[in-house]
Design an enzyme around this catalytic site. Structure first.
Site, short mmCIF file in Angstrom:
data_model
loop_
_atom_site.label_atom_id
_atom_site.label_comp_id
_atom_site.label_asym_id
_atom_site.label_seq_id
_atom_site.Cartn_x
_atom_site.Cartn_y
_atom_site.Cartn_z
N HIS A 58 0.88 -1.21 -0.18
CA HIS A 58 -0.16 0.14 -0.32
C HIS A 58 0.91 1.35 0.08
O HIS A 58 1.90 1.80 1.17
CB HIS A 58 -0.99 0.36 1.08
N HIS A 270 -2.16 -12.51 4.70
CA HIS A 270 -1.82 -12.15 5.86
C HIS A 270 -2.28 -14.06 6.07
O HIS A 270 -1.90 -14.52 6.57
CB HIS A 270 -2.53 -11.62 6.82
N ASP A 321 3.95 -3.88 2.36
CA ASP A 321 2.19 -3.83 3.26
C ASP A 321 2.53 -2.39 3.52
O ASP A 321 2.81 -1.94 2.86
CB ASP A 321 1.80 -4.71 3.98
#
Length: 454
Positions: A58, A270, A321
């Site tokens: 992200h 995840h 992430d």
């Protein structure tokens, strides 16, 4: 045809000496030969390794790294962190998103990541309205990747709801929200825009089971045609599991496997809270577990059951992430260390034919990352893209190690970044630890951080 010569290299077939690599005009390896001649080739000083794919990013969250480490709530969790993230995302302009992403991607390259899957869910303006070009922010990501020189699988995210069962979105999510139709239109626009980018491709992405409905998943998959990689957040937090049980009577992974044909196109990001039967389903399906160890630790997610998963042939890759850390070494080190802490034993992640932990986790992350990105990367072999990194061969630990012991030395002994050079698609993007755009981008990124703090 450019040619390169490395005295030590990790090939798809194993370690080799005196390796000649030839690269075509499209950046693809055309020939890789061990015990070859160096005549006419550029000599590579150091240890040559395949570049690592980063399967979960992200980009905008890099701007808030380190800002949430302030104790203000005795029950601080992922969910309180998320509110801080909403505050950050509510301020960003397309220009700022592009600068943050370019800075991030340069840092990724320096850390050994040569390609990235961008899980991109910021779509609209600060009021939640589409831009004149609805693909504006996705194009910002594409431009940033192109400028930095990193390979990109862009994953525009379908995000429609705030909770399981189609609950209305909240104000903090206003920049994320798409209907199924507007999402498919976004896919069409981005597919056309990325068509001319040889190192970029498009994938499908559902934010999570709480953010989409079963009907939306079915409609998007039916419309897509069956070739793109598919990513989804799944079972990251215990509260997510509990909410899914309250909604459906099934855990997130149970629900997904009972309602969707999950195969090797899927990356299950995840999957932290996976029960043994779910671990078996994941491994058997050929899906990739997208493990983001430093972020999962930072957010208090938990520890993925990697020992049992690998024992069943499960595939995995690594991602940075939220980018609290940008280090291939740290992600792979903590993949192993997390298992040790949970099990109170040493040397957890290995194969029956491979006792070296470093080689097991490095190979696994290369293969799983390439699969999750859907790109011809993850190794040094003809037909794959010429993406590689060069470790400092003069480092005492590396200079005195051979074969797989070298990976163990790098991943479990190094305390500094030993990556000296990085190539993507046959072009050097990092030389002597530096990027050509580094100074300009740092200056622009610093200005963005000042503006966001104002």
């Amino acid at each position: 045809m450019p040619a390169f010569f490395a005295e030590r290299a990790l090939l798809a077939t194993g370690w080799a000496n005196n390796v000649r690599l030839e690269v075509g005009a499209d950046g693809t390896l055309t020939q890789v030969q061990a015990e070859a001649s160096a005549e006419g080739a550029e000599r590579i000083s150091g240890v040559l390794l395949p570049g690592m794919p980063n399967l979960h990013s992200h980009a905008f969250q890099r701007a808030m790294a380190g800002l949430a480490e302030v104790a203000s709530n005795p029950n601080d969790s992922f969910w309180t962190w998320r509110e801080l993230m909403y505050g950050m995302v509510g301020k960003l302009s397309p220009e700022q998103v592009e600068i943050i992403a370019r800075q991030l991607y340069i840092e990724m390259l320096k850390a050994g990541y040569t390609s990235v899957a961008e899980f991109h869910y910021v779509h609209h303006d600060t009021n939640g309205q589409p831009y004149a070009n609805p693909a504006e922010l996705g194009l910002s990501i594409s431009r940033a990747a192109s400028s930095a020189g990193i390979g990109l699988t862009l994953l525009p995210v379908l995000y429609s709801h705030s909770g399981f069962g189609g609950q209305p979105p909240n104000a903090g999510q206003r920049r994320f929200i798409h209907s199924t139709d507007s999402y498919l239109d976004l896919q069409t626009r981005l597919r056309s825009a990325l068509a001319g980018q040889s190192t970029q491709r498009l994938g499908l992405c559902f934010h999570s089971l709480r953010a989409v409905t079963a009907g939306q998943i079915s409609d998007v998959l039916s419309a897509e045609g069956g070739s793109a990689p598919i990513h989804i957040h799944i079972a990251e937090q215990q509260k997510e599991v509990d909410d899914c049980l309250a909604w459906s009577g099934r855990r997130p992974l149970q629900w997904l496997y009972e309602n969707v044909a999950v195969d090797n196109r899927w990356c299950l990001v995840h999957a932290t809270h996976a029960e043994p039967d779910e671990v078996a389903l994941m491994a058997a399906s050929g899906a990739v577990a997208g493990l983001c160890l430093t972020t999962e630790a930072n957010l208090g997610d938990g520890i993925f059951p990697a020992v049992g998963y690998l024992a069943q042939g499960g595939r995995f890759g690594i991602g940075s992430d939220s980018h609290v850390s940008l280090s291939v070494v740290e992600e792979l080190r903590w993949l192993e260390y997390g298992q040790r802490l949970r099990d109170t034993r040493r040397n957890r992640l290995y194969r029956s034919d491979q006792p070296m932990i470093g080689r097991t986790v490095f190979d696994g992350a290369l293969a799983g990352g390439a699969q999750a990105l859907g790109q011809p990367v993850g190794g040094l072999a003809p037909g794959l893209r010429a993406d590689w990194l060069v470790l400092d061969g003069e480092d005492p630990y590396l200079a005195n190690a051979q074969g797989d012991a070298l990976l163990n030395r790098w991943l479990f002994a190094s305390s500094e970044n030993l990556i000296r050079h990085v190539m993507v698609a046959g072009k050097w993007v990092i030389r002597e630890g530096r990027h050509l755009e580094e100074q300009r981008t740092k200056s622009e990124f610093s200005a963005v951080l000042r503006a966001l703090a104002a």
